[in-house]
Design a protein around this motif. Structure first.
Motif, PDB file in Angstrom:
ATOM      1  N   THR A 194      13.096   6.394  13.972  1.00 23.61           N
ATOM      2  CA  THR A 194      11.953   7.097  14.556  1.00 23.61           C
ATOM      3  C   THR A 194      10.908   6.079  14.980  1.00 23.61           C
ATOM      4  O   THR A 194      10.791   4.996  14.397  1.00 23.61           O
ATOM      5  CB  THR A 194      11.308   8.099  13.584  1.00 23.61           C
ATOM      6  OG1 THR A 194      10.636   7.384  12.539  1.00 23.61           O
ATOM      7  CG2 THR A 194      12.338   9.043  12.995  1.00 23.61           C
ATOM      8  N   ALA A 195      10.158   6.427  16.019  1.00 24.88           N
ATOM      9  CA  ALA A 195       9.072   5.580  16.501  1.00 24.88           C
ATOM     10  C   ALA A 195       8.086   6.454  17.254  1.00 24.88           C
ATOM     11  O   ALA A 195       8.371   7.621  17.553  1.00 24.88           O
ATOM     12  CB  ALA A 195       9.609   4.470  17.405  1.00 24.88           C
ATOM     13  N   GLY A 196       6.927   5.883  17.582  1.00 23.46           N
ATOM     14  CA  GLY A 196       5.843   6.685  18.123  1.00 23.46           C
ATOM     15  C   GLY A 196       5.723   6.720  19.627  1.00 23.46           C
ATOM     16  O   GLY A 196       4.753   7.260  20.164  1.00 23.46           O
ATOM     17  N   SER A 197       6.683   6.154  20.355  1.00 27.16           N
ATOM     18  CA  SER A 197       6.647   6.204  21.812  1.00 27.16           C
ATOM     19  C   SER A 197       8.050   6.004  22.344  1.00 27.16           C
ATOM     20  O   SER A 197       8.931   5.493  21.646  1.00 27.16           O
ATOM     21  CB  SER A 197       5.722   5.121  22.379  1.00 27.16           C
ATOM     22  OG  SER A 197       6.295   3.837  22.192  1.00 27.16           O
ATOM     23  N   GLN A 198       8.242   6.369  23.610  1.00 30.76           N
ATOM     24  CA  GLN A 198       9.544   6.188  24.238  1.00 30.76           C
ATOM     25  C   GLN A 198       9.896   4.706  24.344  1.00 30.76           C
ATOM     26  O   GLN A 198      11.051   4.310  24.178  1.00 30.76           O
ATOM     27  CB  GLN A 198       9.565   6.837  25.615  1.00 30.76           C
ATOM     28  CG  GLN A 198      10.943   6.830  26.285  1.00 30.76           C
ATOM     29  CD  GLN A 198      12.008   7.533  25.442  1.00 30.76           C
ATOM     30  OE1 GLN A 198      11.740   8.558  24.826  1.00 30.76           O
ATOM     31  NE2 GLN A 198      13.210   6.966  25.406  1.00 30.76           N
ATOM     32  N   VAL A 199       8.895   3.873  24.648  1.00 32.41           N
ATOM     33  CA  VAL A 199       9.141   2.434  24.755  1.00 32.41           C
ATOM     34  C   VAL A 199       9.652   1.884  23.430  1.00 32.41           C
ATOM     35  O   VAL A 199      10.606   1.093  23.392  1.00 32.41           O
ATOM     36  CB  VAL A 199       7.859   1.698  25.194  1.00 32.41           C
ATOM     37  CG1 VAL A 199       8.029   0.188  25.078  1.00 32.41           C
ATOM     38  CG2 VAL A 199       7.498   2.082  26.625  1.00 32.41           C
ATOM     39  N   LYS A 200       9.024   2.298  22.335  1.00 26.42           N
ATOM     40  CA  LYS A 200       9.470   1.819  21.022  1.00 26.42           C
ATOM     41  C   LYS A 200      10.851   2.361  20.680  1.00 26.42           C
ATOM     42  O   LYS A 200      11.663   1.668  20.043  1.00 26.42           O
ATOM     43  CB  LYS A 200       8.440   2.192  19.953  1.00 26.42           C
ATOM     44  CG  LYS A 200       7.143   1.391  20.051  1.00 26.42           C
ATOM     45  CD  LYS A 200       6.219   1.658  18.869  1.00 26.42           C
ATOM     46  CE  LYS A 200       4.996   0.759  18.914  1.00 26.42           C
ATOM     47  NZ  LYS A 200       4.115   0.934  17.734  1.00 26.42           N
ATOM     48  N   CYS A 201      11.145   3.582  21.085  1.00 25.84           N
ATOM     49  CA  CYS A 201      12.486   4.135  20.854  1.00 25.84           C
ATOM     50  C   CYS A 201      13.539   3.317  21.595  1.00 25.84           C
ATOM     51  O   CYS A 201      14.614   3.015  21.057  1.00 25.84           O
ATOM     52  CB  CYS A 201      12.545   5.594  21.295  1.00 25.84           C
ATOM     53  SG  CYS A 201      11.741   6.742  20.148  1.00 25.84           S
ATOM     54  N   GLU A 202      13.241   2.940  22.827  1.00 27.82           N
ATOM     55  CA  GLU A 202      14.179   2.130  23.603  1.00 27.82           C
ATOM     56  C   GLU A 202      14.393   0.773  22.948  1.00 27.82           C
ATOM     57  O   GLU A 202      15.509   0.230  22.961  1.00 27.82           O
ATOM     58  CB  GLU A 202      13.663   1.981  25.035  1.00 27.82           C
ATOM     59  CG  GLU A 202      13.719   3.285  25.827  1.00 27.82           C
ATOM     60  CD  GLU A 202      12.998   3.194  27.161  1.00 27.82           C
ATOM     61  OE1 GLU A 202      12.457   2.120  27.467  1.00 27.82           O
ATOM     62  OE2 GLU A 202      12.968   4.216  27.877  1.00 27.82           O
ATOM     63  N   LEU A 203      13.337   0.231  22.356  1.00 32.17           N
ATOM     64  CA  LEU A 203      13.454  -1.047  21.656  1.00 32.17           C
ATOM     65  C   LEU A 203      14.370  -0.921  20.444  1.00 32.17           C
ATOM     66  O   LEU A 203      15.223  -1.782  20.189  1.00 32.17           O
ATOM     67  CB  LEU A 203      12.060  -1.529  21.239  1.00 32.17           C
ATOM     68  CG  LEU A 203      11.949  -2.915  20.615  1.00 32.17           C
ATOM     69  CD1 LEU A 203      12.448  -3.987  21.565  1.00 32.17           C
ATOM     70  CD2 LEU A 203      10.497  -3.190  20.218  1.00 32.17           C
ATOM     71  N   ALA A 204      14.209   0.169  19.689  1.00 25.47           N
ATOM     72  CA  ALA A 204      15.074   0.391  18.519  1.00 25.47           C
ATOM     73  C   ALA A 204      16.533   0.523  18.947  1.00 25.47           C
ATOM     74  O   ALA A 204      17.439  -0.048  18.319  1.00 25.47           O
ATOM     75  CB  ALA A 204      14.622   1.638  17.765  1.00 25.47           C
ATOM     76  N   LEU A 205      16.778   1.258  20.022  1.00 26.92           N
ATOM     77  CA  LEU A 205      18.145   1.412  20.519  1.00 26.92           C
ATOM     78  C   LEU A 205      18.726   0.085  20.970  1.00 26.92           C
ATOM     79  O   LEU A 205      19.897  -0.224  20.711  1.00 26.92           O
ATOM     80  CB  LEU A 205      18.164   2.415  21.684  1.00 26.92           C
ATOM     81  CG  LEU A 205      17.881   3.874  21.313  1.00 26.92           C
ATOM     82  CD1 LEU A 205      17.645   4.707  22.569  1.00 26.92           C
ATOM     83  CD2 LEU A 205      19.026   4.462  20.480  1.00 26.92           C
ATOM     84  N   ALA A 206      17.909  -0.728  21.641  1.00 27.90           N
ATOM     85  CA  ALA A 206      18.380  -2.032  22.106  1.00 27.90           C
ATOM     86  C   ALA A 206      18.730  -2.954  20.949  1.00 27.90           C
ATOM     87  O   ALA A 206      19.522  -3.894  21.109  1.00 27.90           O
ATOM     88  CB  ALA A 206      17.311  -2.685  22.990  1.00 27.90           C
ATOM     89  N   ASN A 207      18.151  -2.691  19.774  1.00 27.21           N
ATOM     90  CA  ASN A 207      18.406  -3.528  18.599  1.00 27.21           C
ATOM     91  C   ASN A 207      19.461  -2.944  17.660  1.00 27.21           C
ATOM     92  O   ASN A 207      19.656  -3.472  16.560  1.00 27.21           O
ATOM     93  CB  ASN A 207      17.104  -3.787  17.843  1.00 27.21           C
ATOM     94  CG  ASN A 207      16.296  -4.909  18.460  1.00 27.21           C
ATOM     95  OD1 ASN A 207      16.445  -6.064  18.103  1.00 27.21           O
ATOM     96  ND2 ASN A 207      15.453  -4.578  19.432  1.00 27.21           N
ATOM     97  N   GLY A 208      20.114  -1.866  18.070  1.00 31.89           N
ATOM     98  CA  GLY A 208      21.239  -1.400  17.281  1.00 31.89           C
ATOM     99  C   GLY A 208      21.136  -0.026  16.688  1.00 31.89           C
ATOM    100  O   GLY A 208      22.092   0.439  16.048  1.00 31.89           O
TER     101      GLY A 208
END
Length: 330
Positions: A177-191
């Motif tokens: 979970t994260a507080g923005s779409q940008v942060k969600c994309e970052l989490a996905l990019a990291n696995g």
């Protein structure tokens, strides 16, 4: 011998970032069981904010910072695992890493492998060892196997991005979970296998959808008050709620009857309970160095601040402007 020309960030009273001041300090020789380390980089963590605010009390005036990396300048009697000239890194109490050099207990200081630079070493120890004890030691009753779903809050933060990568290496399906779409994309990019923008989505409903109604085996929650009760709703029977922080504030007193419906487990672990001995510290650090050295986990150093700019670094931390890891450079 006293080394009088060192500098450290100190504060005399709890409060906002403005209480942090760069001051001259004298650093002496290490005593029994101690080392003197000259920092090349100092780690920055949200727990530092808790100490500055007085949420975690400490004697004042005092310093901040729980991790750093540099070169050992001197060792005290009884220290055998380090020697002058060694590259070293640590996550350690008491706070005091925001400085050019310090004398400190050697128990939690370990040699830094040559393949890991100082900034990475300073940025990864507290966060990386936290992920190690969570994913490898804080486990549900049935354990974790490849393919299992886990929920990890604040997945785009320094701890979270390491957890995303390490979970992927273990074959886990991490829902971040994260507080923005940008942060969600970052989490996905990291696995992360899935990412939920909790500013727009009901994370309980999304977890239910992702797991086909089964729920997750474990929730790793560093947010606290804002997520705690809904996190319990995401667990499957016999699931584990691992609360390891409280960035949104402390969890109010809990009615343990909330656990009864699904026979849930609840724990509040801390890193330094796991780092109780030099041997345990070394074993955990060895595993961290292995996953970083292999490339399975990259440590994203996103922001660098001069030591004198520690107050601005804290403002950015509290404003949730940071992703990944940040370091102070003496």
């Amino acid at each position: 011998m006293i080394h009088p020309n060192e500098k450290a960030i100190l504060f005399a009273r709890a409060g906002g970032p403005e209480v942090l001041e760069l001051q001259p300090v004298a650093v002496g020789e290490p005593g029994p069981g101690e080392v003197r380390i000259r920092h090349h980089a100092c780690g920055l963590n949200y727990i530092d904010v808790y100490f500055r605010l007085g949420t975690y009390p400490q004697p004042l005036p005092g310093g901040l910072g729980m991790e750093g990396a540099g070169v050992i300048e001197a060792v005290g009697p009884g220290v055998t695992h380090l020697q002058p000239g060694d590259r070293a890194a640590y996550a350690s109490q008491p706070p005091g890493a925001y400085c050019t050099a310090r004398v400190m207990p050697a128990t939690h200081v370990v040699r830094l492998p040559d393949g890991i630079d100082f900034e990475t070493g300073a940025a990864m120890m507290l966060k990386g060892l936290t992920v190690q004890y969570l994913l490898r030691r804080t486990l549900p009753a049935q354990g974790l196997q490849p393919g299992d779903h886990v929920l990890f809050h604040a997945a785009a933060g320094g701890v979270g991005l390491i957890a995303c990568q390490w979970a992927r290496a273990l074959g886990l399906q991490l829902i971040g979970t994260a507080g923005s779409q940008v942060k969600c994309e970052l989490a996905l990019a990291n696995g992360a296998a899935h990412a939920i923008d909790y500013s727009k989505e009901d994370f309980v409903a999304r977890v239910n959808e992702i797991t086909g109604g089964a729920g997750v085996k474990v929730v790793y929650d560093s947010v606290g008050r804002d997520t705690f009760e809904r996190s319990l709703q995401c667990l499957r029977p016999f699931g584990l709620m691992a609360l390891f922080g409280a960035s949104s504030g402390p969890v109010p007193p809990v009615d343990i009857g909330l656990l009864a419906k699904k026979s849930l487990y609840l724990t509040r672990p801390t890193l330094f309970t796991h780092l109780a001995s030099r041997e345990a510290t070394q074993a955990m650090a060895d595993e961290l160095f292995e996953v970083v050295g292999s490339g399975a986990v990259a440590i994203p150093v996103e922001r660098r601040y001069a030591l004198a700019d520690a107050a601005q670094a804290h403002r950015d931390l509290e404003a949730r402007l940071t992703t990944g890891c940040s370091v102070l450079l003496p």
